[in-house]
Write a protein that holds these residues in place. Structure first.
Motif, PDB file in Angstrom:
ATOM      1  N   PRO A   1       0.818  -1.228   0.000  1.00  0.00           N
ATOM      2  CA  PRO A   1       0.000   0.000   0.000  1.00  0.00           C
ATOM      3  C   PRO A   1       0.845   1.269   0.000  1.00  0.00           C
TER       4      PRO A   1
ATOM      5  N   ALA B   1       1.750   1.924  -3.536  1.00  0.00           N
ATOM      6  CA  ALA B   1       0.602   2.464  -4.273  1.00  0.00           C
ATOM      7  C   ALA B   1       0.403   3.947  -3.968  1.00  0.00           C
TER       8      ALA B   1
ATOM      9  N   TRP C   1      -9.802   2.159 -19.862  1.00  0.00           N
ATOM     10  CA  TRP C   1     -10.108   1.996 -18.441  1.00  0.00           C
ATOM     11  C   TRP C   1      -9.679   3.219 -17.640  1.00  0.00           C
TER      12      TRP C   1
ATOM     13  N   PHE D   1     -12.396   5.132 -15.260  1.00  0.00           N
ATOM     14  CA  PHE D   1     -12.354   5.072 -13.800  1.00  0.00           C
ATOM     15  C   PHE D   1     -11.464   6.146 -13.166  1.00  0.00           C
TER      16      PHE D   1
ATOM     17  N   LEU E   1      -7.013   6.452  -9.606  1.00  0.00           N
ATOM     18  CA  LEU E   1      -7.454   5.170  -9.042  1.00  0.00           C
ATOM     19  C   LEU E   1      -6.903   4.002  -9.838  1.00  0.00           C
ATOM     20  N   MET E   2      -6.896   4.174 -11.157  1.00  0.00           N
ATOM     21  CA  MET E   2      -6.377   3.103 -12.001  1.00  0.00           C
ATOM     22  C   MET E   2      -4.905   2.842 -11.719  1.00  0.00           C
TER      23      MET E   2
ATOM     24  N   MET F   1      -3.259   3.366  -8.886  1.00  0.00           N
ATOM     25  CA  MET F   1      -3.102   2.713  -7.581  1.00  0.00           C
ATOM     26  C   MET F   1      -3.465   1.227  -7.667  1.00  0.00           C
ATOM     27  N   LEU F   2      -4.549   0.926  -8.411  1.00  0.00           N
ATOM     28  CA  LEU F   2      -4.930  -0.473  -8.535  1.00  0.00           C
ATOM     29  C   LEU F   2      -3.886  -1.279  -9.292  1.00  0.00           C
ATOM     30  N   VAL F   3      -3.344  -0.695 -10.355  1.00  0.00           N
ATOM     31  CA  VAL F   3      -2.329  -1.406 -11.135  1.00  0.00           C
ATOM     32  C   VAL F   3      -1.101  -1.678 -10.287  1.00  0.00           C
TER      33      VAL F   3
ATOM     34  N   ALA G   1      -0.947  -1.888  -7.010  1.00  0.00           N
ATOM     35  CA  ALA G   1      -1.274  -2.867  -5.970  1.00  0.00           C
ATOM     36  C   ALA G   1      -1.306  -4.288  -6.540  1.00  0.00           C
ATOM     37  N   VAL G   2      -1.922  -4.437  -7.728  1.00  0.00           N
ATOM     38  CA  VAL G   2      -1.992  -5.773  -8.339  1.00  0.00           C
ATOM     39  C   VAL G   2      -0.608  -6.261  -8.736  1.00  0.00           C
TER      40      VAL G   2
END
Length: 459
Positions: free
Chosen positions: A142, A145, A174, A178, A182-183, A185-187, A189-190
């Motif tokens: 985190p 991210a 995407w 979105f 946010l995109m 941070m999600l990328v 994190a994944v």
């Protein structure tokens, strides 16, 4: 060409003691250490070189027209170093990644696609790292991210779209739908969390397999220990059975020796006395009848001994003492019996011991005593609160001259493993009794005395 690996430098003639074998042996420890180091690190070094090669390809195909190589050297070298350290030094690899992130955030350094090798580092830290390192790597997900989001806010949206242009078009779609923050941070994190979870799963799987292997080894060891214990118990039982059989054989041999020895001694005495009898058919017939009765009694005793301890104890009753004395008298020997105290019944095992001891005493007296001298047999029963032993004593005048009064050693070379005096001693000691054998010079002649003590009352 000097200095190449295959070249050799000529050695001075003045130092013949320095041979090539000595030189190679002196450097062999360093070479061996280098070889072991390469065996451990060569996969990691190869992975690091692949990262550097990918970084060069990326610079040449994407950034070469507007960025010099020095700008991309820091992320390329840092990622290669982190990949090299991941398997052997996971904590150091995590530290290199954090140092690279701080450097890029501080100086706004370009983010490269080759930095996706961070997925391997995330996997390796979870797979090979210490527990502290694993927890720190999880906390780093985190934080990375949030760091990526801060990087975008500081250095502008162009960073995301610049990277997005190198992916398929749906990534940009995407991001537009979105929101690129946010995109992003999600990328991030994944990219970090997925390989980390895979590494953790592999770690737990390997640990479970090792635990199963240890459990299997423990079960095998336990089964072997149980088998060894069972085998040891079986061997112990077999040893006890063998010892019991040998003890029974020794007891049987002692009983047979006592019965046969006593009977033959009586029969021999009767046969010798028959030589001096007058030609009186009646007396001769009576002597032969006595010899036959002694032989018949001996045969019956042997049968009872071979039949077992129950019949042997039945044979050794209170009246058997008188039968032994009468048998000796029938052979022509004078026997003087003295009974002191009140006779009492004894347990069967003590009756057997007392019978065998008296039997052996009389046999020795017949064999080694003078025929014209009487045998003295005394039985002293315990009287009073402090008396517990039955004392049995047999005296006879010996046929040969003896030394001064002295005890005889019952364990002599001639008696080792035999049944006579040593057998009497072992019988008595088995039930808590004792035996004493002495020679004396007395007025009537040299005397041989055997005394036995047999506990007949509880102590």
């Amino acid at each position: 060409m000097t200095g190449t690996p295959g070249s050799r430098t000529p050695r001075p003639a003045s130092s013949p003691s320095s041979s090539p074998s000595q030189s190679s042996s002196s450097s062999s420890p360093e070479i061996e250490q280098l070889r072991r180091w390469l065996e451990v690190w060569w996969p990691d070094l190869l992975a690091g070189l692949l990262v550097l090669f990918a970084a060069f390809v990326e610079w040449n195909s994407v950034y070469g027209y507007y960025l010099p190589p020095s700008v991309l050297a820091a992320p390329a070298l840092a990622m290669a170093l982190a990949v090299v350290l991941t398997r052997q030094r996971p904590a150091w690899a995590l530290g290199v990644l954090w140092a690279l992130g701080l450097f890029q955030f501080t100086y706004g350094n370009q983010i490269m696609l080759v930095q996706l090798s961070i997925m391997y580092v995330a996997f390796g830290v979870a797979r090979w790292g210490r527990p502290v390192t694993v927890w720190l790597s999880l906390i780093s997900v985190p934080l990375a991210a949030l760091g990526g989001l801060a990087y975008i806010e500081v250095f502008g949206d162009g960073v995301v779209f610049q990277l997005g242009g190198r992916f398929p078009g749906f990534v940009g779609t995407w991001a537009g739908q979105f929101g690129y923050r946010l995109m992003a941070m999600l990328v991030i994190a994944v990219i970090l969390l997925l390989p980390w979870l895979i590494g953790l799963a592999v770690r737990l799987g390997v640990r479970a397999s090792a635990s199963d292997a240890r459990a299997s080894a423990s079960d095998a060891s336990r089964e072997m220990a149980e088998a060894d214990a069972a085998r040891a118990q079986l061997e112990s039982e077999q040893a006890r059975e063998i010892a019991a059989l040998r003890e029974e054989q020794a007891r049987l041999a002692a009983d047979v020796h006592d019965v046969v020895g006593h009977s033959l001694a009586v029969i021999l005495a009767q046969a010798e006395s028959a030589q001096f009898l007058d030609d009186d058919p009646v007396v001769l017939k009576q002597t032969m009848t006595t010899i036959a009765a002694s032989a018949r009694t001996s045969l019956q005793d042997i049968r009872q001994v071979l039949a077992g301890a129950q019949q042997a104890s039945a044979m050794a009753t209170a009246g058997s003492f008188r039968e032994l004395v009468d048998g000796v008298r029938a052979s022509g020997h004078q026997v003087m019996v003295t009974e002191v105290g009140q006779p009492r019944p004894m347990p069967p095992e003590l009756e057997v011991v007392a019978h065998r001891v008296v039997q052996e005493m009389l046999t020795n007296a017949i064999k080694h005593g003078r025929r014209e001298q009487p045998l003295s047999v005394e039985r002293h029963w315990p009287e009073g609160p402090y008396a517990h032993d039955l004392r049995i004593e047999v005296r006879n005048v010996a046929a040969t001259r003896l030394a001064d009064t002295q005890p005889l050693d019952l364990v002599s070379p001639r008696d080792t493993g035999g049944q006579g005096l040593g057998g009497m001693r072992r019988r008595l000691e088995a039930v808590g009794g004792k035996l004493d054998v002495r020679t004396r010079d007395e007025p009537e002649g040299p005397t041989f005395t055997v005394t036995a003590w047999l506990p007949v009352s509880g102590r």
